[in-house]
Design a protein around this motif. Structure first.
Motif, short mmCIF file in Angstrom:
data_model
loop_
_atom_site.label_atom_id
_atom_site.label_comp_id
_atom_site.label_asym_id
_atom_site.label_seq_id
_atom_site.Cartn_x
_atom_site.Cartn_y
_atom_site.Cartn_z
N SER A 75 -16.27 29.95 17.91
CA SER A 75 -15.64 28.64 18.01
C SER A 75 -16.22 27.63 17.04
O SER A 75 -15.65 26.57 16.82
CB SER A 75 -15.79 28.10 19.44
N ALA A 76 -17.38 27.92 16.48
CA ALA A 76 -18.09 26.89 15.72
C ALA A 76 -18.32 27.24 14.26
O ALA A 76 -19.00 26.50 13.57
CB ALA A 76 -19.42 26.59 16.40
N GLY A 77 -17.81 28.34 13.77
CA GLY A 77 -18.11 28.68 12.39
C GLY A 77 -17.02 29.46 11.67
O GLY A 77 -16.25 30.20 12.29
N TRP A 78 -16.98 29.28 10.35
CA TRP A 78 -16.09 30.05 9.49
C TRP A 78 -16.85 31.26 8.97
O TRP A 78 -17.81 31.12 8.21
CB TRP A 78 -15.59 29.20 8.32
N PHE A 79 -16.41 32.44 9.38
CA PHE A 79 -17.04 33.68 8.95
C PHE A 79 -15.99 34.60 8.32
O PHE A 79 -14.82 34.25 8.21
CB PHE A 79 -17.72 34.37 10.14
N LEU A 80 -16.42 35.78 7.96
CA LEU A 80 -15.54 36.76 7.34
C LEU A 80 -14.30 37.01 8.18
O LEU A 80 -13.19 37.18 7.65
CB LEU A 80 -16.31 38.07 7.13
N GLU A 81 -14.46 36.97 9.49
CA GLU A 81 -13.37 37.32 10.40
C GLU A 81 -12.25 36.27 10.44
O GLU A 81 -11.11 36.58 10.78
CB GLU A 81 -13.92 37.51 11.83
N ALA A 138 -15.39 20.66 5.93
CA ALA A 138 -16.54 20.49 6.81
C ALA A 138 -16.14 19.74 8.08
O ALA A 138 -15.39 18.77 8.03
CB ALA A 138 -17.65 19.74 6.09
N GLY A 139 -16.63 20.22 9.22
CA GLY A 139 -16.39 19.54 10.48
C GLY A 139 -15.04 19.79 11.10
O GLY A 139 -14.63 19.06 12.00
N LYS A 140 -14.33 20.79 10.67
CA LYS A 140 -12.98 21.04 11.18
C LYS A 140 -13.00 21.78 12.52
O LYS A 140 -12.12 21.57 13.37
CB LYS A 140 -12.17 21.82 10.16
N LEU A 141 -13.97 22.65 12.72
CA LEU A 141 -14.06 23.40 13.97
C LEU A 141 -14.89 22.65 14.99
O LEU A 141 -15.35 21.53 14.75
CB LEU A 141 -14.66 24.78 13.70
N GLU A 142 -15.11 23.27 16.13
CA GLU A 142 -15.87 22.65 17.22
C GLU A 142 -17.32 22.42 16.81
O GLU A 142 -17.94 23.24 16.13
CB GLU A 142 -15.82 23.59 18.43
N VAL A 144 -23.20 18.59 15.89
CA VAL A 144 -23.37 19.05 14.51
C VAL A 144 -22.40 20.20 14.25
O VAL A 144 -22.21 21.07 15.10
CB VAL A 144 -24.82 19.51 14.27
N TYR A 145 -21.79 20.18 13.08
CA TYR A 145 -20.76 21.16 12.73
C TYR A 145 -21.26 22.20 11.73
O TYR A 145 -22.11 21.92 10.89
CB TYR A 145 -19.55 20.45 12.12
N ASP A 146 -20.67 23.38 11.83
CA ASP A 146 -20.85 24.45 10.82
C ASP A 146 -22.30 24.90 10.64
O ASP A 146 -22.70 25.30 9.54
CB ASP A 146 -20.29 23.99 9.46
N MET A 147 -23.08 24.85 11.71
CA MET A 147 -24.44 25.40 11.61
C MET A 147 -24.39 26.92 11.48
O MET A 147 -25.34 27.55 11.02
CB MET A 147 -25.27 25.00 12.83
N GLY A 148 -23.30 27.50 11.89
CA GLY A 148 -23.06 28.92 11.66
C GLY A 148 -21.82 29.04 10.79
O GLY A 148 -20.76 28.50 11.10
N GLY A 149 -21.94 29.75 9.67
CA GLY A 149 -20.77 29.97 8.83
C GLY A 149 -20.47 28.85 7.84
O GLY A 149 -21.24 27.92 7.66
N ASN A 150 -19.32 28.99 7.21
CA ASN A 150 -18.83 28.12 6.14
C ASN A 150 -19.64 28.33 4.87
O ASN A 150 -19.17 28.99 3.95
CB ASN A 150 -18.78 26.65 6.55
N VAL A 151 -20.85 27.74 4.76
CA VAL A 151 -21.71 28.07 3.62
C VAL A 151 -23.15 28.23 4.10
O VAL A 151 -23.57 27.59 5.07
CB VAL A 151 -21.67 26.98 2.51
#
Length: 369
Positions: A276-282, A291-295, A301-308
């Motif tokens: 729910s909180a990151g952009w990953f391969l899946e 930035a900040g589009k997901l939960e 804080v946003y995107d602590m997992g995934g994105n970059v």
């Protein structure tokens, strides 16, 4: 607007009484620049001109009367009552940013901060006032005022009623007492830095700029951005940069990269599921996203997992010998090109500090002041 506030401050001085002119450092710091003198003297034989003339007469400086703290308090009282506390704060902060702050300016600024509940900022301003007074002993200033108010603030800061002034766009990480940027540094933010400094803008790989996290930036690029942003905001620089030799003073109040420990602490305290909180391969469709589009996590804080992946301060330690030390910097959080199942808060990657790629960016932190 600033002219009006300067006039307002001068009128307050008159309203206190002539003996308030013993507050020479404060008055002088407000009117000693030529541009201001030209503005206020253009008002003719006004109250402001009268005060200025009285001030520049040596005999006025010997006047005894109102206690210094009472004078500063009067200025802040009047600003608060007239609803101009924010404007007065801006003027005083501008003086600090321009390197023109006297101990009296810093002392008054600390009182403004305190009125607004910004106790840590107030304490920091008092520390700077003390430092300036000791650096320039020729400036008449009663350091007992600073010591007294520092003790009062220190007592309140150790209680349970600390009021944190959280900078816009940042989240407070309690327990470690630092602020972390809610989103990764974006292209829009980094492009502003490039435009103002003449640094070449990094490629967006055709994915768009704006609110997308900046990519194709090295660790060296990130620390230079931090120093630039600190200077823009009137804060102390954390980094001393000499070519590829970079030292960090963690006691400074400017922007910097998080340490790995800080990054992990913020990630763990605000834990949220990767799905729910990151952009990953899946789910990333093979690219980073705004930035900040997901939960957000529990800290906001946003995107602590995934994105970059995000640059950290630390060198990557070696697991067998010391051959890796000083070669690679730690990156955290995974990215759009990695599987979310493989990324946890303690997962670390490594890159040479000069490396740039399409799946690495950064975010910044600030010490609680």
């Amino acid at each position: 607007m600033k002219k009006n506030i300067f006039l307002f401050l001068m009128i307050i001085i008159l309203s206190v009484n002539a003996s308030a002119l013993t507050m020479a450092p404060f008055l002088k710091s407000l009117i000693d620049d030529v541009s201001f003198q030209e503005e206020v003297t253009s008002s003719g034989n006004s109250a402001v001109t009268t005060v200025m003339k009285a001030f520049f007469k040596g005999s006025a400086l010997e006047s005894k009367g109102a206690e210094p703290e009472e004078f500063y308090k009067k200025v802040v009282d009047q600003a608060e009552e007239s609803g101009t506390l924010d404007e007065v704060q801006e003027i005083l902060e501008t003086k600090v940013k321009e390197g023109k702050a006297t101990p009296a300016i810093l002392f008054t600024l600390s009182m403004v901060y305190e009125r607004k509940g910004m106790k840590r900022e107030a304490y920091k301003a008092l520390e700077k006032a003390e430092k300036e007074a000791k650096k320039h002993p020729q400036i008449a200033f009663n350091l007992a005022l600073v010591y007294g108010r520092k003790e009062q603030l220190k007592t309140s800061l150790t209680g349970d009623t600390i009021i944190y002034h959280v900078p816009p766009g940042f989240a407070l990480v309690k327990g470690k007492d630092f602020f972390i940027k809610k989103i990764e540094v974006t292209f829009a933010e980094y492009d502003e830095y490039c435009t103002k400094t003449g640094v070449s803008k990094p490629s967006d790989n055709g994915w768009g700029r704006g609110k997308n996290p900046v990519i194709n930036v090295s660790w060296f690029d990130a620390v230079k951005y931090c120093n630039w942003l600190s200077k823009e905001k009137g804060l102390d620089l954390c980094y001393k940069i000499d070519g590829e030799n970079v030292l960090c003073n963690f006691d400074k109040d400017g922007y910097r990269l998080p340490t790995e420990a800080e990054w992990e602490y913020a990630a763990e305290r605000g834990s949220a599921s990767n799905a729910s909180a990151g952009w990953f391969l899946e789910n990333s469709a093979g690219r980073p996203h705004m930035a900040g589009k997901l939960e957000s996590n529990k800290l906001g804080v946003y995107d602590m997992g995934g994105n970059v992946w995000e640059w950290c301060w630390d060198w990557y330690p070696s697991s067998v010998d010391d051959s890796q030390d000083g070669k690679y910097k730690i990156v955290k959080g995974g990215s759009w090109s990695y599987s979310g199942e493989d990324i946890t808060a303690d997962t670390r990657g490594r890159l040479s500090p000069g490396d740039k790629n399409t799946n690495t960016g950064f975010r910044v932190v600030l010490n609680v002041r």
